[in-house]
Design a protein around this motif. Structure first.
Motif, PDB file in Angstrom:
ATOM      1  N   LEU A 125       2.669 -12.926   3.524  1.00  9.27           N
ATOM      2  CA  LEU A 125       2.450 -12.478   2.139  1.00  9.27           C
ATOM      3  C   LEU A 125       3.055 -13.463   1.141  1.00  9.27           C
ATOM      4  N   ILE A 126       4.195 -14.042   1.490  1.00 12.53           N
ATOM      5  CA  ILE A 126       4.817 -15.032   0.607  1.00 12.53           C
ATOM      6  C   ILE A 126       3.964 -16.294   0.530  1.00 12.53           C
ATOM      7  N   HIS A 127       3.361 -16.686   1.633  1.00  6.94           N
ATOM      8  CA  HIS A 127       2.446 -17.843   1.619  1.00  6.94           C
ATOM      9  C   HIS A 127       1.282 -17.597   0.657  1.00  6.94           C
ATOM     10  N   VAL A 128       0.685 -16.406   0.744  1.00  3.85           N
ATOM     11  CA  VAL A 128      -0.452 -16.081  -0.128  1.00  3.85           C
ATOM     12  C   VAL A 128      -0.014 -16.083  -1.586  1.00  3.85           C
ATOM     13  N   TYR A 129       1.119 -15.446  -1.865  1.00  4.73           N
ATOM     14  CA  TYR A 129       1.655 -15.387  -3.231  1.00  4.73           C
ATOM     15  C   TYR A 129       1.895 -16.793  -3.784  1.00  4.73           C
ATOM     16  N   LEU A 174       9.826  -8.051  -2.225  1.00  2.33           N
ATOM     17  CA  LEU A 174       9.072  -7.492  -3.351  1.00  2.33           C
ATOM     18  C   LEU A 174       9.769  -7.796  -4.666  1.00  2.33           C
ATOM     19  N   LEU A 175      11.080  -7.612  -4.713  1.00  4.81           N
ATOM     20  CA  LEU A 175      11.810  -7.832  -5.964  1.00  4.81           C
ATOM     21  C   LEU A 175      11.832  -9.304  -6.352  1.00  4.81           C
ATOM     22  N   PHE A 176      12.030 -10.187  -5.394  1.00  2.00           N
ATOM     23  CA  PHE A 176      12.023 -11.614  -5.726  1.00  2.00           C
ATOM     24  C   PHE A 176      10.648 -12.069  -6.202  1.00  2.00           C
ATOM     25  N   LEU A 177       9.606 -11.641  -5.513  1.00  2.00           N
ATOM     26  CA  LEU A 177       8.263 -12.048  -5.929  1.00  2.00           C
ATOM     27  C   LEU A 177       7.888 -11.406  -7.262  1.00  2.00           C
TER      28      LEU A 177
END
Length: 643
Positions: A97-101, A351-354
Motif C-alpha cells: 500500500l505504501i508503494h502505491v501511495y 495510516l497516520l503517516f500517510l
C-alpha cells in the motif's frame, strides 16, 4: 514455496528498478516494483491463512549453504511458523500500500524516482529476510539491511544538509546498539556451538546455571545474552537512550516515514524479543530491564509529543511511545500481546503517516501545524481517515488500538512485580498523553480558523485516488484488525495458534492472568484516553488561549519538553564534542606532527643538504685544484700525526 515468493518478489522488483531504471524510465520502474509487491502480499497473506487454518504446517525452506568455517555452519533458509507468517503478511501488505501511495506522493519529484522505488522494495526485502530467518546470523543480515536502507531512504533528498545529517545520525546510533547485538551473537555461538534457532532453544535449559567470569565477577550466561540482545533491539526500536535518531528520520519522504515507523525497522526489535522468547524467559533480570525501558519510553515519548509542532514529528514520537508499550508487554512475558499490538499498530500508524503526507501534499509541503487549521472541508477524505487513525491510536473501541493496548496494560497490571506495576503506571499515563497529542494534531490541523498563507490555502486540494485509496484500505484495517484478530492472537487458544514460535515458561499464562484484573482497573485506560481527548478539545477548540498561558507560566517545563528532554544536547556534550576534540588532536598532533612530521622532516633535511652540496659543483678548475691541494695537505697532516 509461498514464503519464498513473498520474500524474494520485492528483491526482484528492487533489482529491476535499481539496475535498469535509468533505461526503462520511472513509470515502468514503479509498475514493476508495485506488481512485485502485490505478488509478495498475495503470497504472504495466503501463506498466513494456510498456516492458521492448518492447511500447511510449520517447517524450514532451505535455500543454500551460506557459511562453513570450522565448527560454524550457517545455512540460508526460511523459517515457516506462525510468527514469521504473521510478520510476512503484515509487512508485505502494508509495504504494498505504501508503494502505491508513493506514486502519487512522489509525482511532483523533479528527479528520477526509480531509485526511490528500488530502495523501498529493497528495504522491504531486508525486513522480510529478517522475520523469516532460521538462524540469528541470517536475522542479523536482514537487521543490517534495514539499517543500510534506512540510511539511504532518510537521506534520499541528499542535497539537503539536514537530510544527510539525519541519515548519518540514524546509521551511527544504530551501529552503537548493533555492537552489543553482534557481541551477543558471538556469545550465542560460544555458548551453544550453533547459531540456528532450533539448536539454541533446545539447549537453553541446560545453561540456566552457567556463568561468565569477567574481571573477577560472575555473570549469569542467559542474563548477559538477554541484555545484549535487548540493547540491540533498543537501537532499532528507538527505545529510551537510543531513540534520538527517530524524530530526525522525518527528513525522508513521508512514505519512508510510514515504512520505517509502521511496518519495518522499528518493529524489528519487538520481533527479536518474541523470536528469542525461549531464551528471554529464562532471563528474568533481562526481562525486568525490558519492562523498565518499555514503560519509561511509553511515558517519555508521550510527554514530548504533546508540545511538538511538526505534524510528522508528533506521529514519530507516538511511534516511539507505542513501541514502549510493545516492549512492556514483552517484559512481562506477554509476547503474543506484543505481536498483536505490533500488527494493529502497523495499520493505524502507517495510516497516520500517510494521512500526514496527504496533508503536507495538500499544503504545498508545509509541516508546521501552527500554519494549518480549518482544512477539514478542503480535504474531507484525509480528515475522515485521520479520525480513524487517531481513535485507534488513542485506544477507543471498536478500533484496533483499543484491544491490543488495553491487553498490554492488563497484562502488566497482573504481572505481580514492582517493575510491571511501574510499567503499568507509565502506560496509563501514556494513554492519557497519547489521546491528548493525537487530538491536538487533529484539532490544530483541521479545525479552528485557518492560519495558512493565502497563496498556500488557495491551492489546498484532496490527494489523488492513488493516495486516498491506500488510506481508505488502511483505515479499514485500523478499524477491524483489533476485534478480528483478537481471538486468534490472544484468545483462549492462543498457545495452539502460536505453537512453538512463541514460548512462555510452564505455569506462565499471560493471557489467563489478565482475567484476574480488578473490575475497576479494566476500564481505566479507556477513561484516561477519553479524558485526554476532552482535554485536547478544551485546549484547542473551546479555550485555545490555555496552551499559550501554560507555556508562559511553566516555561522551563515547556522548553524542557520542546527540546526533547535535551537528550541531543546532552549527547553532544558527552560524546560528540569530546570525540571531535580527540579526533582533531589526533589529526593535528598525532597525524600531521608525529606520523607525517618525522618522515617529512627527514625528507626536508635530505633536500636541504643536497641543495647545499650542489653548490660545491661550480665548474671552476681553480676551485677544484684548490680543494685537491687542501685534501692532500689534510692527508699529509693526518699521516704525520699518526706516524
Amino acid at each position: 514455496m509461498l514464503p519464498a515468493i513473498a520474500v524474494f518478489a520485492p528483491l526482484l522488483g528492487a533489482a529491476v528498478a535499481g539496475l535498469l531504471g535509468w533505461a526503462i524510465g520511472d513509470r515502468p520502474s514503479q509498475v514493476i516494483t508495485i506488481l512485485c509487491m502485490i505478488v509478495a502480499a498475495i503470497a504472504g497473506v495466503s501463506n498466513a491463512v494456510l498456516l492458521m487454518t492448518g492447511a500447511s504446517g510449520a517447517g524450514v525452506i532451505p535455500i543454500l549453504t551460506w557459511i562453513t568455517a570450522g565448527s560454524l555452519s550457517v545455512s540460508w533458509a526460511l523459517k515457516v511458523d506462525t510468527l514469521s507468517a504473521v510478520m510476512l503478511a503484515m509487512v508485505t501488505t502494508v509495504s504494498m500500500l505504501i508503494h502505491v501511495y508513493s506514486v502519487g506522493y512522489m509525482a511532483h519529484e523533479k528527479k528520477r524516482t526509480a531509485r526511490f522505488f528500488s530502495y523501498l522494495s529493497l528495504f522491504t526485502f531486508a525486513m522480510l529476510m529478517l522475520v523469516s530467518a532460521d538462524n540469528i546470523l541470517q536475522l542479523f543480515f536482514g537487521w543490517e539491511g534495514v539499517g543500510l536502507m534506512s540510511y539511504l531512504l532518510i537521506g534520499y533528498w541528499y542535497e539537503r544538509p539536514s537530510a544527510c545529517a539525519a541519515a548519518i545520525k540514524a546509521f551511527v546510533v544504530n551501529r552503537v546498539a548493533d555492537l552489543f547485538f553482534s557481541v551477543g551473537i558471538a556469545l550465542l555461538f560460544f555458548t551453544f556451538g550453533s547459531l540456528n534457532f532450533a539448536d539454541i532453544f533446545a539447549a537453553v535449559p541446560q545453561h540456566v546455571n552457567d556463568h561468565y567470569m569477567l574481571f573477577g565477577t560472575s555473570f549469569p550466561v542467559l542474563e548477559v545474552l538477554g541484555v545484549l540482545l535487548f540493547i540491540g533491539a533498543m537501537g532499532k526500536s528507538a527505545q529510551l537512550f537510543l531513540h534520538t535518531w527517530l524524530p530526525d528520520a522525518m527528513e525522508g519522504p513521508t512514505p519512508v516515514s510510514a515504512l520505517i515507523h509502521a511496518a519495518t525497522m522499528v518493529t524489528a526489535g519487538v520481533f527479536l524479543m518474541a523470536r528469542m522468547s525461549p531464551l528471554m524467559e529464562y532471563a528474568p533480570g533481562a526481562l525486568g530491564l525490558v519492562t523498565f525501558i518499555g514503560g519509561s519510553t511509553a511515558f517519555f515519548a508521550g510527554t514530548i509529543g504533546c508540545v511538538q509542532n511538526d505534524i510528522k514529528k508528533v506521529i514519530a514520537y507516538s511511534t516511539c511511545s507505542q513501541l514502549g508499550y510493545m516492549f512492556l508487554a514483552a517484559g512481562v512475558s506477554a509476547f503474543p500481546i506484543a505481536i498483536f499490538h505490533l500488527v494493529t499498530h502497523a495499520f493505524f500508524k502507517s495510516l497516520l503517516f500517510l494521512s500526514a503526507g496527504s496533508v503536507i501534499h495538500a499544503m504545498s509541503d508545509e509541516q508546521d501545524m501552527r500554519r494549518m487549521g480549518g482544512l477539514w472541508r478542503k480535504i474531507p477524505i484525509t480528515y475522515a481517515v485521520m479520525w480513524v487513525g487517531f481513535l485507534a491510536l488513542s485506544g477507543i473501541p471498536p478500533f484496533a488500538g483499543y484491544y491490543s493496548k488495553d491487553a498490554i496494560l492488563d497484562s502488566a497490571a497482573t504481572a505481580g512485580s514492582g517493575l510491571a506495576h511501574y510499567g503499568y503506571i507509565c502506560g496509563v499515563a501514556g494513554a492519557f498523553l497519547t489521546a491528548f497529542y493525537s487530538f491536538r494534531v487533529l484539532f490544530m490541523t483541521f479545525h479552528g480558523r485557518s492560519r495558512a498563507d493565502h497563496h498556500v490555502l488557495a491551492h489546498v486540494h484532496e490527494s489523488p485516488p492513488v493516495m486516498t485509496v491506500p488510506l481508505i484500505l488502511l483505515a479499514i484495517g485500523a478499524t477491524i484488525a483489533g476485534f478480528s484478530l483478537r481471538g486468534l492472537f490472544i484468545g483462549h487458544d492462543w498457545q495452539s495458534f502460536w505453537g512453538s514460535s512463541i514460548f512462555t515458561l510452564a505455569g506462565t499464562n499471560p493471557i489467563a492472568r489478565m482475567e484476574t484484573l480488578s473490575a475497576w482497573l479494566h476500564p481505566l485506560p479507556l477513561i484516561v484516553g477519553l479524558l485526554g481527548i476532552a482535554t485536547a478539545y478544551l485546549f484547542y477548540i473551546v479555550r485555545p488561549e490555555i496552551p499559550v498561558w501554560l507555556a508562559e507560566q511553566f516555561r522551563p517545563v515547556y522548553l524542557f519538553l520542546l527540546n526533547k528532554w535535551y537528550f541531543d544536547e546532552l549527547y553532544d556534550a558527552l560524546f560528540v564534542r569530546p570525540t571531535m576534540r580527540l579526533a582533531r588532536l589526533l589529526w593535528q598532533v598525532g597525524d600531521a606532527t608525529v606520523i607525517d612530521g618525522v618522515p617529512n622532516g627527514i625528507a626536508v633535511l635530505a633536500t636541504d643538504s643536497s641543495a647545499e652540496a650542489v653548490k660545491l659543483q661550480s665548474g671552476s678548475l681553480a676551485q677544484y685544484a684548490f680543494a685537491m691541494v687542501i685534501g692532500v695537505v689534510v692527508l699529509i697532516a693526518i699521516f704525520l700525526l699518526v706516524g
